[in-house]
Every structure is written in C-alpha cells, then in structure tokens.
Motif scaffolding. Structure first.
Motif, PDB file in Angstrom:
ATOM      1  N   SER A  90       0.832  -1.211   0.000  1.00 55.26           N
ATOM      2  CA  SER A  90       0.000   0.000   0.000  1.00 55.26           C
ATOM      3  C   SER A  90       0.862   1.255   0.000  1.00 55.26           C
ATOM      4  O   SER A  90       0.559   2.219  -0.700  1.00 55.26           O
ATOM      5  CB  SER A  90      -0.941   0.014   1.206  1.00 55.26           C
ATOM      6  N   VAL A  91       1.947   1.234   0.760  1.00 52.46           N
ATOM      7  CA  VAL A  91       2.850   2.391   0.776  1.00 52.46           C
ATOM      8  C   VAL A  91       3.379   2.650  -0.630  1.00 52.46           C
ATOM      9  O   VAL A  91       3.365   3.784  -1.117  1.00 52.46           O
ATOM     10  CB  VAL A  91       4.010   2.189   1.784  1.00 52.46           C
ATOM     11  N   GLY A  92       3.824   1.608  -1.304  1.00 57.33           N
ATOM     12  CA  GLY A  92       4.328   1.763  -2.664  1.00 57.33           C
ATOM     13  C   GLY A  92       3.278   2.292  -3.622  1.00 57.33           C
ATOM     14  O   GLY A  92       3.554   3.187  -4.431  1.00 57.33           O
ATOM     15  N   LEU A  93       2.078   1.768  -3.538  1.00 49.75           N
ATOM     16  CA  LEU A  93       0.985   2.230  -4.398  1.00 49.75           C
ATOM     17  C   LEU A  93       0.688   3.706  -4.163  1.00 49.75           C
ATOM     18  O   LEU A  93       0.506   4.487  -5.109  1.00 49.75           O
ATOM     19  CB  LEU A  93      -0.282   1.408  -4.139  1.00 49.75           C
ATOM     20  N   LEU A  94       0.637   4.090  -2.905  1.00 47.66           N
ATOM     21  CA  LEU A  94       0.332   5.482  -2.558  1.00 47.66           C
ATOM     22  C   LEU A  94       1.449   6.421  -2.995  1.00 47.66           C
ATOM     23  O   LEU A  94       1.177   7.496  -3.535  1.00 47.66           O
ATOM     24  CB  LEU A  94       0.047   5.597  -1.058  1.00 47.66           C
ATOM     25  N   LEU A  95       2.692   6.016  -2.781  1.00 42.54           N
ATOM     26  CA  LEU A  95       3.808   6.849  -3.226  1.00 42.54           C
ATOM     27  C   LEU A  95       3.816   6.982  -4.753  1.00 42.54           C
ATOM     28  O   LEU A  95       4.023   8.079  -5.277  1.00 42.54           O
ATOM     29  CB  LEU A  95       5.136   6.272  -2.729  1.00 42.54           C
ATOM     30  N   ASP A  96       3.568   5.885  -5.440  1.00 40.43           N
ATOM     31  CA  ASP A  96       3.516   5.924  -6.905  1.00 40.43           C
ATOM     32  C   ASP A  96       2.405   6.844  -7.404  1.00 40.43           C
ATOM     33  O   ASP A  96       2.507   7.428  -8.480  1.00 40.43           O
ATOM     34  CB  ASP A  96       3.316   4.522  -7.483  1.00 40.43           C
ATOM     35  N   ALA A  97       1.347   6.991  -6.596  1.00 42.08           N
ATOM     36  CA  ALA A  97       0.220   7.856  -6.964  1.00 42.08           C
ATOM     37  C   ALA A  97       0.453   9.311  -6.551  1.00 42.08           C
ATOM     38  O   ALA A  97      -0.417  10.150  -6.752  1.00 42.08           O
ATOM     39  CB  ALA A  97      -1.061   7.330  -6.328  1.00 42.08           C
ATOM     40  N   GLY A  98       1.623   9.580  -5.958  1.00 44.20           N
ATOM     41  CA  GLY A  98       1.956  10.959  -5.613  1.00 44.20           C
ATOM     42  C   GLY A  98       1.706  11.368  -4.181  1.00 44.20           C
ATOM     43  O   GLY A  98       1.761  12.560  -3.855  1.00 44.20           O
ATOM     44  N   ALA A  99       1.434  10.417  -3.295  1.00 44.95           N
ATOM     45  CA  ALA A  99       1.207  10.752  -1.886  1.00 44.95           C
ATOM     46  C   ALA A  99       2.460  11.403  -1.296  1.00 44.95           C
ATOM     47  O   ALA A  99       3.580  10.965  -1.554  1.00 44.95           O
ATOM     48  CB  ALA A  99       0.835   9.505  -1.094  1.00 44.95           C
ATOM     49  N   ASP A 100       2.244  12.431  -0.499  1.00 47.37           N
ATOM     50  CA  ASP A 100       3.328  13.199   0.118  1.00 47.37           C
ATOM     51  C   ASP A 100       3.628  12.645   1.509  1.00 47.37           C
ATOM     52  O   ASP A 100       2.782  12.723   2.404  1.00 47.37           O
ATOM     53  CB  ASP A 100       2.909  14.669   0.213  1.00 47.37           C
ATOM     54  N   PRO A 101       4.825  12.085   1.734  1.00 42.61           N
ATOM     55  CA  PRO A 101       5.165  11.520   3.044  1.00 42.61           C
ATOM     56  C   PRO A 101       5.183  12.543   4.185  1.00 42.61           C
ATOM     57  O   PRO A 101       5.076  12.170   5.342  1.00 42.61           O
ATOM     58  CB  PRO A 101       6.563  10.939   2.838  1.00 42.61           C
ATOM     59  N   ALA A 102       5.302  13.831   3.851  1.00 47.09           N
ATOM     60  CA  ALA A 102       5.383  14.864   4.884  1.00 47.09           C
ATOM     61  C   ALA A 102       4.040  15.562   5.140  1.00 47.09           C
ATOM     62  O   ALA A 102       3.968  16.468   5.960  1.00 47.09           O
ATOM     63  CB  ALA A 102       6.440  15.897   4.496  1.00 47.09           C
ATOM     64  N   LEU A 103       2.984  15.137   4.458  1.00 50.92           N
ATOM     65  CA  LEU A 103       1.689  15.803   4.567  1.00 50.92           C
ATOM     66  C   LEU A 103       0.991  15.498   5.884  1.00 50.92           C
ATOM     67  O   LEU A 103       0.945  14.351   6.312  1.00 50.92           O
ATOM     68  CB  LEU A 103       0.784  15.370   3.405  1.00 50.92           C
ATOM     69  N   GLY A 104       0.447  16.529   6.485  1.00 51.65           N
ATOM     70  CA  GLY A 104      -0.396  16.372   7.667  1.00 51.65           C
ATOM     71  C   GLY A 104       0.356  16.513   8.969  1.00 51.65           C
ATOM     72  O   GLY A 104       1.558  16.309   9.034  1.00 51.65           O
ATOM     73  N   PRO A 105      -0.381  16.865  10.019  1.00 53.16           N
ATOM     74  CA  PRO A 105       0.234  17.007  11.345  1.00 53.16           C
ATOM     75  C   PRO A 105       0.765  15.693  11.907  1.00 53.16           C
ATOM     76  O   PRO A 105       1.631  15.684  12.767  1.00 53.16           O
ATOM     77  CB  PRO A 105      -0.885  17.550  12.229  1.00 53.16           C
ATOM     78  N   ARG A 106       0.229  14.583  11.433  1.00 52.39           N
ATOM     79  CA  ARG A 106       0.734  13.249  11.785  1.00 52.39           C
ATOM     80  C   ARG A 106       1.122  12.567  10.473  1.00 52.39           C
ATOM     81  O   ARG A 106       0.490  11.618  10.033  1.00 52.39           O
ATOM     82  CB  ARG A 106      -0.320  12.447  12.522  1.00 52.39           C
ATOM     83  N   SER A 107       2.160  13.078   9.870  1.00 58.69           N
ATOM     84  CA  SER A 107       2.574  12.616   8.542  1.00 58.69           C
ATOM     85  C   SER A 107       3.074  11.174   8.578  1.00 58.69           C
ATOM     86  O   SER A 107       3.374  10.622   9.640  1.00 58.69           O
ATOM     87  CB  SER A 107       3.682  13.518   7.996  1.00 58.69           C
ATOM     88  N   ALA A 108       3.176  10.590   7.398  1.00 58.86           N
ATOM     89  CA  ALA A 108       3.708   9.233   7.280  1.00 58.86           C
ATOM     90  C   ALA A 108       5.131   9.161   7.832  1.00 58.86           C
ATOM     91  O   ALA A 108       5.508   8.187   8.497  1.00 58.86           O
ATOM     92  CB  ALA A 108       3.664   8.787   5.824  1.00 58.86           C
ATOM     93  N   LEU A 109       5.917  10.204   7.575  1.00 58.75           N
ATOM     94  CA  LEU A 109       7.281  10.243   8.128  1.00 58.75           C
ATOM     95  C   LEU A 109       7.250  10.284   9.647  1.00 58.75           C
ATOM     96  O   LEU A 109       8.030   9.587  10.307  1.00 58.75           O
ATOM     97  CB  LEU A 109       8.039  11.454   7.579  1.00 58.75           C
ATOM     98  N   ASP A 110       6.344  11.081  10.212  1.00 57.07           N
ATOM     99  CA  ASP A 110       6.210  11.152  11.671  1.00 57.07           C
ATOM    100  C   ASP A 110       5.821   9.790  12.248  1.00 57.07           C
ATOM    101  O   ASP A 110       6.353   9.370  13.280  1.00 57.07           O
ATOM    102  CB  ASP A 110       5.152  12.183  12.074  1.00 57.07           C
ATOM    103  N   VAL A 111       4.897   9.119  11.587  1.00 58.28           N
ATOM    104  CA  VAL A 111       4.441   7.800  12.049  1.00 58.28           C
ATOM    105  C   VAL A 111       5.613   6.816  12.042  1.00 58.28           C
ATOM    106  O   VAL A 111       5.832   6.090  13.017  1.00 58.28           O
ATOM    107  CB  VAL A 111       3.279   7.282  11.170  1.00 58.28           C
ATOM    108  N   ALA A 112       6.374   6.798  10.963  1.00 61.51           N
ATOM    109  CA  ALA A 112       7.507   5.871  10.857  1.00 61.51           C
ATOM    110  C   ALA A 112       8.554   6.151  11.927  1.00 61.51           C
ATOM    111  O   ALA A 112       9.117   5.214  12.506  1.00 61.51           O
ATOM    112  CB  ALA A 112       8.125   5.962   9.470  1.00 61.51           C
TER     113      ALA A 112
END
Length: 127
Positions: A90-112
């Motif tokens: 799912s992460v790969g699919l979302l990144l390929d679709a242009g999802a921004d890892p830094a988006l949001g106050p609880r971003s994907a980067l923050d979660v990781a």
C-alpha cells in the motif's frame, strides 16, 4: 436532503473499505458513489482501506482517482495509515500515486519515526 436509507447505504461504503470488499466498493463507485466519500471523522475510503490493510482496495481506489492528500480529523493520511500498518504494498501504491510523506500534522514520516519503523522510513525516503 438524503433519506435514512440513502445514508445507511453510504455508510455501508465505509464498511466495504474497512473489510476490503473491493468488488462491491468499485461497483458502487463506478455507479456514481464519490471515490473521495468521507465520513464524519474525515476518514476517506482510501484512508480506511489503507488502515485496515487492503492494498487491492487501495489500488482500485487510486485507479479511480482517490485523493492521496486527504487528511482526517486526527491529522492522518492514507499513506500514514499504510505506514502504521507496515503495508509495503500500500505504501508503494500510494507513493507511486503521488502521496506526500510529509503531509499532515501526523505525517507518514512522523508515524515511521514515532513507531520506530526503519523499513517504512527507507521506503518513504527512497522515493
């Protein structure tokens, strides 16, 4: 104004996303249900599919134009949900679709970082 029957039907779409019932969900979207349908907590179908670990549903929603930039009321995105669940697909699919890892106050980067998920950080930073 929607009837109670119509509201119940729309609410059932979120259950389809949660359970990964891709076929029925796609059928409803193809018939006119908005791909970016959002519930009272700001969760989109994409966020729920990603959170509940259904990459095939994530893929189908993305193919139909689901917005990767939706942020729910808790500041979470579909990408952040997929990272939390450690779903590489799912992460790969979302990144390929242009999802921004830094988006949001609880971003994907923050979660990781917060949950110490180095494999997810590698995926996010490797793109």
């Amino acid at each position: 104004m929607l009837t109670e029957e119509e509201l119940t039907f729309l609410r059932s779409m979120f259950d389809l996303a949660r359970t990964g019932d891709t076929g029925r969900l796609v059928e409803a979207i193809d018939a006119g249900i908005p791909v970016n349908l959002t519930n009272g907590s700001g969760d989109s179908l994409l966020i729920l599919a990603a959170y509940h670990g259904h990459p095939d549903t994530v893929r189908a929603l993305l193919e139909r134009g689901a917005d990767t930039g939706r942020v729910n009321d808790r500041g979470q995105t579909a990408l952040g949900a997929a990272v939390f669940r450690r779903s590489e697909r799912s992460v790969g699919l979302l990144l390929d679709a242009g999802a921004d890892p830094a988006l949001g106050p609880r971003s994907a980067l923050d979660v990781a970082r917060y949950f110490e998920l180095p494999d997810m950080l590698l995926l996010l930073n490797g793109r």
